[in-house]
Design a protein around this motif. Structure first.
Motif, PDB file in Angstrom:
ATOM      1  N   ARG A 174      52.988  29.162 -14.812  1.00 38.36           N
ATOM      2  CA  ARG A 174      52.775  28.470 -16.064  1.00 38.36           C
ATOM      3  C   ARG A 174      53.217  29.405 -17.280  1.00 38.36           C
ATOM      4  NH1 ARG A 174      48.029  25.081 -15.320  1.00 38.36           N
ATOM      5  NH2 ARG A 174      48.132  24.791 -13.058  1.00 38.36           N
ATOM      6  N   ALA A 175      54.393  30.280 -17.099  1.00 36.04           N
ATOM      7  CA  ALA A 175      55.019  30.995 -18.191  1.00 36.04           C
ATOM      8  C   ALA A 175      55.492  29.808 -19.077  1.00 36.04           C
ATOM      9  CB  ALA A 175      55.756  31.920 -17.715  1.00 36.04           C
ATOM     10  N   LEU A 176      55.060  29.895 -20.409  1.00 34.76           N
ATOM     11  CA  LEU A 176      55.756  28.960 -21.667  1.00 34.76           C
ATOM     12  C   LEU A 176      57.307  29.606 -21.597  1.00 34.76           C
ATOM     13  CD1 LEU A 176      52.906  29.011 -24.056  1.00 34.76           C
ATOM     14  CD2 LEU A 176      53.343  27.592 -22.060  1.00 34.76           C
ATOM     15  N   ASP A 177      57.998  28.634 -21.700  1.00 34.84           N
ATOM     16  CA  ASP A 177      59.316  28.694 -21.970  1.00 34.84           C
ATOM     17  C   ASP A 177      59.734  28.745 -23.624  1.00 34.84           C
ATOM     18  OD1 ASP A 177      62.067  28.474 -22.531  1.00 34.84           O
ATOM     19  OD2 ASP A 177      62.498  26.673 -21.246  1.00 34.84           O
ATOM     20  N   PRO A 178      60.202  30.142 -24.234  1.00 38.11           N
ATOM     21  CA  PRO A 178      60.378  30.229 -25.426  1.00 38.11           C
ATOM     22  C   PRO A 178      61.193  29.372 -25.925  1.00 38.11           C
ATOM     23  CG  PRO A 178      60.669  32.472 -24.169  1.00 38.11           C
ATOM     24  CD  PRO A 178      60.478  31.233 -23.281  1.00 38.11           C
ATOM     25  N   ARG A 179      62.370  28.741 -25.359  1.00 38.64           N
ATOM     26  CA  ARG A 179      63.154  27.841 -26.153  1.00 38.64           C
ATOM     27  C   ARG A 179      62.461  26.409 -26.393  1.00 38.64           C
ATOM     28  NH1 ARG A 179      67.681  28.099 -21.542  1.00 38.64           N
ATOM     29  NH2 ARG A 179      65.715  27.794 -20.604  1.00 38.64           N
ATOM     30  N   ALA A 180      61.511  26.162 -25.364  1.00 40.68           N
ATOM     31  CA  ALA A 180      60.752  25.059 -25.597  1.00 40.68           C
ATOM     32  C   ALA A 180      59.840  24.934 -26.528  1.00 40.68           C
ATOM     33  CB  ALA A 180      60.233  24.779 -24.106  1.00 40.68           C
ATOM     34  N   ALA A 186      60.654  22.423 -33.850  1.00 37.33           N
ATOM     35  CA  ALA A 186      61.851  21.659 -34.520  1.00 37.33           C
ATOM     36  C   ALA A 186      61.963  20.288 -34.465  1.00 37.33           C
ATOM     37  CB  ALA A 186      63.293  22.443 -34.114  1.00 37.33           C
ATOM     38  N   TYR A 187      61.606  19.686 -33.331  1.00 32.38           N
ATOM     39  CA  TYR A 187      61.537  18.379 -33.275  1.00 32.38           C
ATOM     40  C   TYR A 187      60.624  17.563 -33.096  1.00 32.38           C
ATOM     41  CZ  TYR A 187      66.466  19.567 -31.604  1.00 32.38           C
ATOM     42  OH  TYR A 187      67.844  19.884 -31.529  1.00 32.38           O
ATOM     43  N   GLY A 188      59.480  18.378 -32.833  1.00 34.63           N
ATOM     44  CA  GLY A 188      58.021  17.615 -32.643  1.00 34.63           C
ATOM     45  C   GLY A 188      57.736  17.437 -31.212  1.00 34.63           C
ATOM     46  N   TYR A 189      58.682  17.773 -30.387  1.00 36.20           N
ATOM     47  CA  TYR A 189      58.693  17.302 -28.910  1.00 36.20           C
ATOM     48  C   TYR A 189      59.412  18.259 -28.084  1.00 36.20           C
ATOM     49  CZ  TYR A 189      62.941  15.030 -29.627  1.00 36.20           C
ATOM     50  OH  TYR A 189      64.216  14.648 -30.196  1.00 36.20           O
ATOM     51  N   VAL A 190      59.341  18.368 -26.758  1.00 37.28           N
ATOM     52  CA  VAL A 190      60.102  19.114 -25.915  1.00 37.28           C
ATOM     53  C   VAL A 190      61.220  18.308 -25.581  1.00 37.28           C
ATOM     54  CG1 VAL A 190      60.185  20.652 -23.923  1.00 37.28           C
ATOM     55  CG2 VAL A 190      58.348  20.848 -25.528  1.00 37.28           C
ATOM     56  N   PRO A 191      62.780  18.225 -25.814  1.00 37.86           N
ATOM     57  CA  PRO A 191      63.567  17.582 -25.272  1.00 37.86           C
ATOM     58  C   PRO A 191      63.794  17.810 -23.727  1.00 37.86           C
ATOM     59  CG  PRO A 191      64.376  18.434 -27.453  1.00 37.86           C
ATOM     60  CD  PRO A 191      62.962  19.363 -26.695  1.00 37.86           C
ATOM     61  N   GLU A 192      64.495  16.899 -22.974  1.00 40.71           N
ATOM     62  CA  GLU A 192      65.052  17.024 -21.895  1.00 40.71           C
ATOM     63  C   GLU A 192      66.114  18.000 -21.718  1.00 40.71           C
ATOM     64  OE1 GLU A 192      62.976  13.021 -21.138  1.00 40.71           O
ATOM     65  OE2 GLU A 192      63.749  14.394 -22.739  1.00 40.71           O
ATOM     66  N   ARG A 194      64.386  20.440 -20.601  1.00 44.35           N
ATOM     67  CA  ARG A 194      63.233  21.269 -20.416  1.00 44.35           C
ATOM     68  C   ARG A 194      61.812  20.846 -20.582  1.00 44.35           C
ATOM     69  NH1 ARG A 194      66.926  24.971 -23.003  1.00 44.35           N
ATOM     70  NH2 ARG A 194      66.984  24.039 -25.119  1.00 44.35           N
ATOM     71  N   SER A 195      60.984  21.559 -20.153  1.00 46.77           N
ATOM     72  CA  SER A 195      59.668  21.368 -20.298  1.00 46.77           C
ATOM     73  C   SER A 195      58.772  22.455 -21.197  1.00 46.77           C
ATOM     74  CB  SER A 195      58.766  21.195 -19.003  1.00 46.77           C
ATOM     75  OG  SER A 195      58.454  22.254 -18.360  1.00 46.77           O
ATOM     76  N   ILE A 196      57.582  22.550 -21.173  1.00 47.24           N
ATOM     77  CA  ILE A 196      56.921  23.543 -22.146  1.00 47.24           C
ATOM     78  C   ILE A 196      56.954  24.786 -21.058  1.00 47.24           C
ATOM     79  CG2 ILE A 196      54.590  22.866 -21.419  1.00 47.24           C
ATOM     80  CD1 ILE A 196      55.757  24.199 -24.922  1.00 47.24           C
ATOM     81  N   ARG A 455      60.123  36.090 -32.401  1.00 42.62           N
ATOM     82  CA  ARG A 455      61.464  35.755 -32.671  1.00 42.62           C
ATOM     83  C   ARG A 455      62.615  36.688 -31.888  1.00 42.62           C
ATOM     84  NH1 ARG A 455      59.271  35.979 -38.044  1.00 42.62           N
ATOM     85  NH2 ARG A 455      60.172  37.909 -38.436  1.00 42.62           N
ATOM     86  N   ARG A 456      62.109  37.702 -31.477  1.00 41.40           N
ATOM     87  CA  ARG A 456      63.289  38.700 -30.478  1.00 41.40           C
ATOM     88  C   ARG A 456      63.209  38.064 -29.173  1.00 41.40           C
ATOM     89  NH1 ARG A 456      60.485  42.800 -33.804  1.00 41.40           N
ATOM     90  NH2 ARG A 456      58.813  42.870 -32.453  1.00 41.40           N
ATOM     91  N   GLU A 457      61.998  37.355 -28.801  1.00 43.49           N
ATOM     92  CA  GLU A 457      61.989  36.843 -27.419  1.00 43.49           C
ATOM     93  C   GLU A 457      62.859  35.563 -27.344  1.00 43.49           C
ATOM     94  OE1 GLU A 457      58.526  35.323 -24.123  1.00 43.49           O
ATOM     95  OE2 GLU A 457      57.944  36.053 -26.320  1.00 43.49           O
ATOM     96  N   LEU A 458      63.044  34.784 -28.395  1.00 46.31           N
ATOM     97  CA  LEU A 458      64.216  33.775 -28.218  1.00 46.31           C
ATOM     98  C   LEU A 458      65.570  34.363 -28.047  1.00 46.31           C
ATOM     99  CD1 LEU A 458      62.690  31.727 -31.374  1.00 46.31           C
ATOM    100  CD2 LEU A 458      63.037  30.870 -28.999  1.00 46.31           C
ATOM    101  N   GLN A 459      66.043  35.631 -28.484  1.00 44.38           N
ATOM    102  CA  GLN A 459      67.267  36.073 -28.410  1.00 44.38           C
ATOM    103  C   GLN A 459      68.335  35.173 -28.924  1.00 44.38           C
ATOM    104  OE1 GLN A 459      67.345  36.328 -23.855  1.00 44.38           O
ATOM    105  NE2 GLN A 459      66.644  38.627 -23.979  1.00 44.38           N
TER     106      GLN A 459
END
Length: 635
Positions: A174-180, A186-192, A194-196, A455-459
């Motif tokens: 269940r680790a969250l995806d920083p990019r998601a 940005a978009y208001g949803y998690v685009p394909e 990816r998932s959260i 922000r650093r985690e987003l690389q």
């Protein structure tokens, strides 16, 4: 419509935990309350929840071929199944049901992975072929039906219609995806794709995935279809109008096959009204239509729906939603599993709730804006691109970037004086400019929202990177087609279709979308941009085509959409809840946000100094997601 679930042992043929598979399946009971089924054999387990639409007496799933070597669990509708049945019978296949599900197993036997290229409809399915030792996953071309999957550390692959089914497995990471998270704000949803969760993916629209026992890693999904944007042979406007009506009517007709009550959503907008007009011309009986009215006239469009209902003498059902109808806030987290910030999910839930009391299948007008260029942002983007074109980016970026930095921000002023935003737009390339137009939070706002550690985690990842990836593959050569393509790949499946799928399936309601009939989408994509937008009028060709069918004030008005008064809620009845959740422990403990900045956003919004409702609504929905994680099994 249905819910599907599966477990596949990628490495060996270990026994499948049937009780766990059944528990995962039951989390999707709402998608198919009529029946449930499970099939297990060494290394493979498939499960299904059924909402009976066609061939009510048979068609139970998982469904097998004649010798039970091929079995499928399937969610969707294949509208050309009668033609495919005929072809497959001529090839020697024997059918035992009259449902579209059985077509899949025989089509797989006959054509293998290429079977999906013959299906016309909406679908997501998992198919196991014992002889080939292959698990085959596939999703429809436009992403109408969802499919999540995850490879666990022990080598078991899980898949399901909804993320909640995967979350029922105790070993799901269940680790969250920083990019998601960056994408979401940005978009208001998690685009394909990816998932959260980093460990969970969505199978993208028009993709398929084949797996075999003994593999160590997941192969990448493969695309089987693309929106072509191939220019059509020259055609005059009269011919184009006639052909659009014929194609839309046929797409509606094939979606009226059902053995249960069928109707349509009717919002009063051109897309749903066009679908109802076509239905009325094809039906001997009055069409059942459903719409929502809003108590606040600033948000209400019900009178336009009434005009269409009266013109076609539909059996019309309408309910009024109070302007303060925010009782569903906690329900949204349960429905969408991932954070989802489209506030129109609230009225969408209500119209699905109303429709299910009258019908089991409803046709909708979704997809018209993306296909036929109905969004106002398309016109704004074309205007900006016209200004960008004379100067190269290398000159525009430093020149207009400097001017944007010097010019004061003036959100309060008339649009003509808001030059800062224009300068910023001219300093960007086309994709970045469009991204800033569709983002619910601009780059600078997201940067202030997030904590330094996150922000650093987003690389260096930025949500615009997703649009750049799609743009690099886009088979287009003009500005309008490019942004339509980007929306067809992101906003349509990630927001619009997700919103409708979860809201409808929460009530065991099947929604069919004729404007997303893939032959129609292919044809529309080849139309010249001048037939989509002309003289500042979006959906030009559709409006011309519908002039004999719909009133002018339905065709030529500014549509409001399914909006709700979020900004007012946060300054009134939801102010206390907003502070409690956004400034609460869950958000603070996540370490993702600058908590002081969150308090600043709330203070500015409540005092009416600024409208931060998009950011605050997104945060509220994100907190609802975190709350759901708190009550889920531990990883």
């Amino acid at each position: 419509m249905c819910g599907i679930t599966g477990i596949f042992d990628l490495r060996e043929r270990r026994p499948i935990n049937r009780a766990l598979l059944e528990a995962m399946n039951q989390t999707q009971f709402h998608r198919g309350p009529d029946e449930g089924g499970v099939h297990c054999e060494p290394g493979v387990g498939l499960a299904h929840r059924r909402l009976s639409i066609i061939d009510l007496s048979s068609g139970q799933q998982p469904l097998f071929n004649e010798d039970e070597s091929v079995v499928v669990t399937y969610n969707g509708e294949i509208y050309n199944f009668i033609e495919l049945t005929r072809d497959l019978e001529q090839a020697g296949h024997r059918f035992h049901t009259h449902c579209d599900t059985e077509v899949i197993v025989h089509a797989w036997e006959e054509w293998g992975e290429a079977c999906v290229e013959r299906f016309r409809g909406m679908f997501a399915f998992g198919l196991w072929d014992r002889n080939r030792q292959t698990l085959f996953l596939a999703r429809d071309r436009l992403g109408i039906k969802p499919l999540y999957y995850s490879l666990l550390p022990d080598g078991h692959l899980l898949f399901a219609s909804e993320l909640k089914a995967l979350m029922a497995h105790p070993d799901l990471p269940r680790a969250l995806d920083p990019r998601a998270i960056e994408d979401y704000f940005a978009y208001g949803y998690v685009p394909e794709p990816r998932s959260i969760f980093s460990a969970v993916h969505k199978l993208p629209p028009a993709h398929r995935l084949s797996l075999r026992h003994g593999q160590r890693d997941l192969p990448p999904p493969r695309v089987y279809w693309e929106v072509p944007f191939d220019a059509l042979p020259p055609l005059d406007e009269t011919t184009a109008v006639r052909e659009l009506v014929e194609r839309l009517r046929e797409a509606v007709q094939v979606r009226q096959v059902a053995e249960v009550p069928l109707g349509a959503f009717l919002s009063g907008g051109i897309d749903s009204s066009a679908v109802v007009a076509m239905m009325a011309g094809l039906s001997r009986n009055p069409v059942r239509t459903c719409s929502i009215a809003f108590a606040d006239p600033a948000y209400d469009e019900s009178r336009y729906a009434q005009q269409v209902a009266q013109r076609y003498q539909t059996d019309h059902y309408q309910e009024q939603v109070d302007s303060d109808d925010f009782a569903l806030l906690d329900r949204l987290g349960e429905l969408y599993d991932e954070p989802f910030a489209d506030s129109s999910a609230l009225p969408t839930y209500r119209v699905c709730e109303l429709a299910r009391r009258k019908v089991v299948v409803a046709l909708s007008g979704d997809g018209g804006d993306e296909n036929l260029a109905g969004y106002r942002r398309y016109r704004h983007h074309l205007g900006e691109d016209c200004l960008r074109r004379p100067l190269p980016l290398g000159l525009r970026r430093p020149l207009f970037g400097a001017l944007a930095n010097l010019y004061p921000k003036a959100d309060w002023a008339p649009r003509v004086f808001r030059a800062k935003a224009t300068f910023q737009a001219l300093a960007r390339d086309s994709v970045e400019g469009y991204f800033q137009g569709v983002s619910i939070l601009r780059d600078d706002l997201r940067a202030r929202l997030f904590s330094p550690d996150f922000r650093r985690e987003l690389q260096g990842y930025n949500a615009v990177d997703l649009l750049r990836e799609h743009a690099a593959r886009a088979p287009v050569n003009d500005s309008l087609s490019l942004v339509q393509y980007l929306d067809l790949k992101t906003y349509l499946p990630g927001d619009i279709l997700t919103k409708v799928d979860r809201a409808s399936m929460a009530h065991a309601l099947e929604v069919r979308v004729p404007i997303l009939d893939h032959p129609l989408v292919e044809w529309i994509s080849g139309l010249p941009p001048t037939l989509k937008i002309r003289d500042g009028e979006g959906k030009y060709l559709l409006k011309k085509a519908m002039e004999p069918y719909l009133p002018n004030d339905v065709l030529y008005r500014r549509k409001k959409g399914f909006s709700v008064p979020v900004a007012e809620w946060f300054r009134g009845p939801l102010q206390g809840r907003l502070r409690e959740q956004v400034l609460g422990e869950r958000i603070a403990d996540s370490g993702l946000f600058d908590v002081d900045h969150l308090a600043h956003l709330i203070d500015q919004h409540v005092s009416a100094a600024r409208d931060h409702s998009p950011a605050l609504w997104s945060l509220l929905m994100f907190d609802g997601f975190l709350k759901r994680l708190d009550v889920s099994p531990e990883a």
